[in-house]
Write a protein that holds these residues in place. Structure first.
Motif, mmCIF file in Angstrom:
data_model
loop_
_atom_site.group_PDB
_atom_site.id
_atom_site.type_symbol
_atom_site.label_atom_id
_atom_site.label_comp_id
_atom_site.label_asym_id
_atom_site.label_seq_id
_atom_site.Cartn_x
_atom_site.Cartn_y
_atom_site.Cartn_z
ATOM 1 N N ILE A 186 0.846 -1.192 0.000
ATOM 2 C CA ILE A 186 0.000 0.000 0.000
ATOM 3 C C ILE A 186 0.886 1.247 0.000
ATOM 4 O O ILE A 186 1.912 1.299 0.673
ATOM 5 N N LEU A 187 0.471 2.240 -0.761
ATOM 6 C CA LEU A 187 1.247 3.464 -0.909
ATOM 7 C C LEU A 187 0.863 4.514 0.135
ATOM 8 O O LEU A 187 -0.314 4.684 0.448
ATOM 9 N N ALA A 188 1.868 5.203 0.631
ATOM 10 C CA ALA A 188 1.656 6.311 1.557
ATOM 11 C C ALA A 188 1.350 7.588 0.771
ATOM 12 O O ALA A 188 1.437 7.616 -0.463
ATOM 13 N N ALA A 189 1.028 8.633 1.481
ATOM 14 C CA ALA A 189 0.695 9.911 0.845
ATOM 15 C C ALA A 189 1.835 10.386 -0.045
ATOM 16 O O ALA A 189 3.001 10.391 0.356
ATOM 17 N N GLY A 190 1.485 10.723 -1.291
ATOM 18 C CA GLY A 190 2.447 11.298 -2.221
ATOM 19 C C GLY A 190 3.379 10.309 -2.892
ATOM 20 O O GLY A 190 4.172 10.707 -3.757
ATOM 21 N N GLU A 191 3.299 9.024 -2.544
ATOM 22 C CA GLU A 191 4.214 8.051 -3.157
ATOM 23 C C GLU A 191 3.769 7.692 -4.568
ATOM 24 O O GLU A 191 2.584 7.757 -4.912
ATOM 25 N N ARG A 192 4.750 7.282 -5.369
ATOM 26 C CA ARG A 192 4.493 6.892 -6.757
ATOM 27 C C ARG A 192 4.902 5.445 -6.979
ATOM 28 O O ARG A 192 5.951 5.011 -6.506
ATOM 29 N N CYS A 193 4.082 4.748 -7.735
ATOM 30 C CA CYS A 193 4.359 3.348 -8.055
ATOM 31 C C CYS A 193 4.204 3.131 -9.555
ATOM 32 O O CYS A 193 3.236 3.587 -10.163
ATOM 33 N N THR A 225 2.479 -3.193 -13.107
ATOM 34 C CA THR A 225 1.977 -3.957 -14.255
ATOM 35 C C THR A 225 0.509 -4.313 -14.093
ATOM 36 O O THR A 225 -0.005 -5.155 -14.824
ATOM 37 N N THR A 226 -0.155 -3.677 -13.148
ATOM 38 C CA THR A 226 -1.564 -3.952 -12.901
ATOM 39 C C THR A 226 -2.435 -3.249 -13.942
ATOM 40 O O THR A 226 -1.943 -2.802 -14.980
ATOM 41 N N ASN A 227 -3.729 -3.135 -13.691
ATOM 42 C CA ASN A 227 -4.658 -2.719 -14.743
ATOM 43 C C ASN A 227 -5.377 -1.403 -14.489
ATOM 44 O O ASN A 227 -6.022 -0.874 -15.382
ATOM 45 N N ARG A 228 -5.291 -0.869 -13.283
ATOM 46 C CA ARG A 228 -6.030 0.356 -12.963
ATOM 47 C C ARG A 228 -5.161 1.305 -12.155
ATOM 48 O O ARG A 228 -4.352 0.864 -11.320
ATOM 49 N N ASN A 229 -5.350 2.574 -12.385
ATOM 50 C CA ASN A 229 -4.571 3.587 -11.675
ATOM 51 C C ASN A 229 -5.452 4.732 -11.187
ATOM 52 O O ASN A 229 -5.047 5.880 -11.167
ATOM 53 N N PHE A 230 -6.681 4.382 -10.784
ATOM 54 C CA PHE A 230 -7.623 5.387 -10.305
ATOM 55 C C PHE A 230 -7.113 6.028 -9.010
ATOM 56 O O PHE A 230 -6.223 5.505 -8.338
ATOM 57 N N VAL A 231 -7.706 7.139 -8.641
ATOM 58 C CA VAL A 231 -7.353 7.826 -7.397
ATOM 59 C C VAL A 231 -7.489 6.866 -6.210
ATOM 60 O O VAL A 231 -8.528 6.238 -6.023
ATOM 61 N N GLY A 232 -6.427 6.724 -5.447
ATOM 62 C CA GLY A 232 -6.456 5.865 -4.269
ATOM 63 C C GLY A 232 -6.466 4.386 -4.564
ATOM 64 O O GLY A 232 -6.648 3.576 -3.658
ATOM 65 N N ARG A 233 -6.244 3.983 -5.793
ATOM 66 C CA ARG A 233 -6.334 2.569 -6.165
ATOM 67 C C ARG A 233 -5.375 1.699 -5.351
ATOM 68 O O ARG A 233 -5.698 0.581 -4.977
ATOM 69 N N MET A 234 -4.176 2.206 -5.058
ATOM 70 C CA MET A 234 -3.175 1.394 -4.380
ATOM 71 C C MET A 234 -2.801 1.970 -3.017
ATOM 72 O O MET A 234 -1.793 1.590 -2.441
ATOM 73 N N GLY A 235 -3.617 2.887 -2.510
ATOM 74 C CA GLY A 235 -3.303 3.437 -1.201
ATOM 75 C C GLY A 235 -3.861 4.825 -1.001
ATOM 76 O O GLY A 235 -4.999 5.133 -1.385
ATOM 77 N N ASP A 236 -3.060 5.695 -0.414
ATOM 78 C CA ASP A 236 -3.482 7.047 -0.094
ATOM 79 C C ASP A 236 -4.014 7.765 -1.343
ATOM 80 O O ASP A 236 -3.471 7.603 -2.440
ATOM 81 N N PRO A 237 -5.068 8.575 -1.198
ATOM 82 C CA PRO A 237 -5.631 9.281 -2.362
ATOM 83 C C PRO A 237 -4.652 10.200 -3.074
ATOM 84 O O PRO A 237 -4.859 10.536 -4.239
ATOM 85 N N THR A 238 -3.592 10.615 -2.382
ATOM 86 C CA THR A 238 -2.611 11.480 -3.042
ATOM 87 C C THR A 238 -1.460 10.688 -3.665
ATOM 88 O O THR A 238 -0.553 11.276 -4.245
ATOM 89 N N GLU A 251 0.188 7.945 -6.446
ATOM 90 C CA GLU A 251 0.029 7.844 -7.896
ATOM 91 C C GLU A 251 0.479 6.478 -8.399
ATOM 92 O O GLU A 251 1.487 5.945 -7.928
ATOM 93 N N VAL A 252 -0.261 5.945 -9.367
ATOM 94 C CA VAL A 252 0.081 4.670 -9.991
ATOM 95 C C VAL A 252 0.255 4.883 -11.488
ATOM 96 O O VAL A 252 -0.602 5.494 -12.137
ATOM 97 N N TYR A 253 1.357 4.365 -12.024
ATOM 98 C CA TYR A 253 1.672 4.439 -13.451
ATOM 99 C C TYR A 253 1.666 3.014 -13.998
ATOM 100 O O TYR A 253 2.405 2.142 -13.514
ATOM 101 N N LEU A 254 0.832 2.752 -14.990
ATOM 102 C CA LEU A 254 0.694 1.405 -15.550
ATOM 103 C C LEU A 254 1.714 1.184 -16.663
ATOM 104 O O LEU A 254 1.887 2.036 -17.537
#
Length: 421
Positions: free
Chosen positions: A372-379, A382-395, A397-400
């Motif tokens: 799970i990502l903390a506030a402001g972290e970027r990941c 290879t997953t399929n979705r990068n919506f707001v808060g998809r992998m953790g804190d709403p701030t 970011e996920v890059y597919l």
């Protein structure tokens, strides 16, 4: 004489007992497989009970897979899995896969030959469309429809129109199946195929492995698609040989079938790309993304957790270390993929590179656990979705991206191509 039909229309017509169907028509169909997981099955089981049902329609045609929060991350997830487990044992469900024998559902069921070409499949999980890579009509539904399906073996559908994507030519070096589907979603948008079947064809598709084809069908839902279908060919037949637990029927589109659209794509136009936050359609070439620093990389999921994906990532990471300040989590999609990684020495490559190497699970893909990502972290993932808060804190970011790009980015500490290392 029946009207010319697409693959989707032929499968629905057959399962509705009709000679033909047309887009917009409402049909009630017999189902081949009904699927649910540890998040959605408990609700479906409640619906089953509310209907007054006492037995599932066919214990060989129900699939229950604990994969989202399994191994269980907390008490609530343990209770959910127990409810599904108890139901599976009560009903003598053939295809219940306990932890240690399971994996991510959409990789596991094709691997085990449970889903086959020509099937009509509903699953209480949106990425059920993965099985379209086998020439099946498979689609995600809500837990209510899944519960009714478990009880009755039937479901209603509105026949979708079909968009045909014809991709021809050679992909440039570094471009993969993941880039094909991200390119398409970037073209048409996340609602570009809303309640339409997506049919993928052309020499580029024919040249893909089954793993690559499943990656493409898996993400049809990210364009709003009802299904993502690839016709069975010799590549598919070779992969299916000796694997399927049932005989299957191949359906092929009629040459004069009617499509809502036919979209031609030159494979040479498809670049290695990344979907920036917060939509899968927000695609950019990797070459324009090198300035993006990352905190985490995830390699796995129902989209890219198969052995081909593990090999691609390991080849990039061989002899390298994950960058200081970056975590890299590698999650094989099934126990068989896990074992093959060990057999080929891929596990050692990942561990030598200082990656976390996990038992099969959906894990962080849906913000579940184990990354799970903390506030402001970027990941980069290879997953399929990068919506707001998809992998953790709403701030966060996920890059597919593809497995090779995710692996290279983990080593570099920023988004990059393997050739940049």
């Amino acid at each position: 004489m029946a009207r010319p039909m697409t693959v989707a229309e032929k499968i629905l017509a057959s399962h509705a007992g009709l000679d033909e169907v047309k887009p917009g028509q409402l049909v009630e169909c017999d189902l081949d497989i009904v699927l649910a997981n540890d998040i959605t099955a408990p609700i479906a089981i409640d619906v089953f009970r509310e209907l007054g049902a006492t037995e599932v329609f066919d214990r060989d045609r129900i699939c229950l897979v604990p994969d989202h929060y399994a191994p269980n991350k907390d008490i609530k997830s343990a209770e959910q899995t127990k409810k599904m487990r108890d139901f599976a044992h009560e009903q003598h469900v053939t295809h219940y896969y306990e932890q240690g024998c399971a994996g991510i559902e959409h990789a596991l069921l094709p691997e085990r030959g449970v889903v086959v070409p020509g099937d009509l499949i509903i699953g209480a999980d949106s990425h059920t469309c993965t099985y379209g890579a086998l020439g099946a009509f498979s689609t995600g539904v809500g837990s209510t429809d899944a519960g009714v399906g478990i009880a009755t073996g039937r479901a209603w559908f509105k026949v979708p129109p079909t968009i045909r994507f014809e991709i021809n030519g050679e992909l440039e070096d570094g471009a993969t199946a993941k880039d094909i589907i991200l390119h398409i979603i970037g073209m048409i948008g996340v609602d570009g195929a809303l309640y339409q079947a997506m049919e993928f064809a052309g020499s580029t598709i024919e040249g893909l492995s089954m793993e690559g084809r499943m990656t493409i069908s898996n993400m049809a839902i990210e364009a709003g698609g009802k299904a993502g279908i690839i016709e069975v060919d010799d590549v598919a037949r070779a992969w299916l040989k000796g694997r399927c637990e049932r005989d299957y029927v191949e359906y092929h589109a009629d040459p004069d079938a009617e499509y809502a659209q036919v979209i031609a794509i030159d494979a040479a136009d498809i670049k290695p790309c990344v979907s920036w936050p917060h939509l899968p359609s927000n695609t950019h070439p990797v070459s324009e993304s090198r300035h993006i620093m990352i905190d985490q990389a995830v390699i796995g999921s129902c989209t890219n957790g198969r052995i081909e994906d593990m090999r691609a990532a390991a080849e990039v990471m061989r002899g390298h270390k994950v960058a200081d300040g970056v975590r890299c989590i590698v999650i094989p999609a099934t126990q068989a993929v896990f074992r093959q990684c060990m057999k080929e020495g891929l596990t050692d490559i990942f561990l030598d590179a200082n990656c976390v190497f996990s038992t099969p699970t959906c894990g962080p893909c849906l913000g579940g656990y184990m990354g799970i990502l903390a506030a402001g972290e970027r990941c980069v993932s290879t997953t399929n979705r990068n919506f707001v808060g998809r992998m953790g804190d709403p701030t966060s970011e996920v890059y597919l991206a593809s497995p090779a790009v995710a692996a290279a980015s983990a080593v570099a500490g920023h988004i990059c191509l393997p050739s940049d290392l």
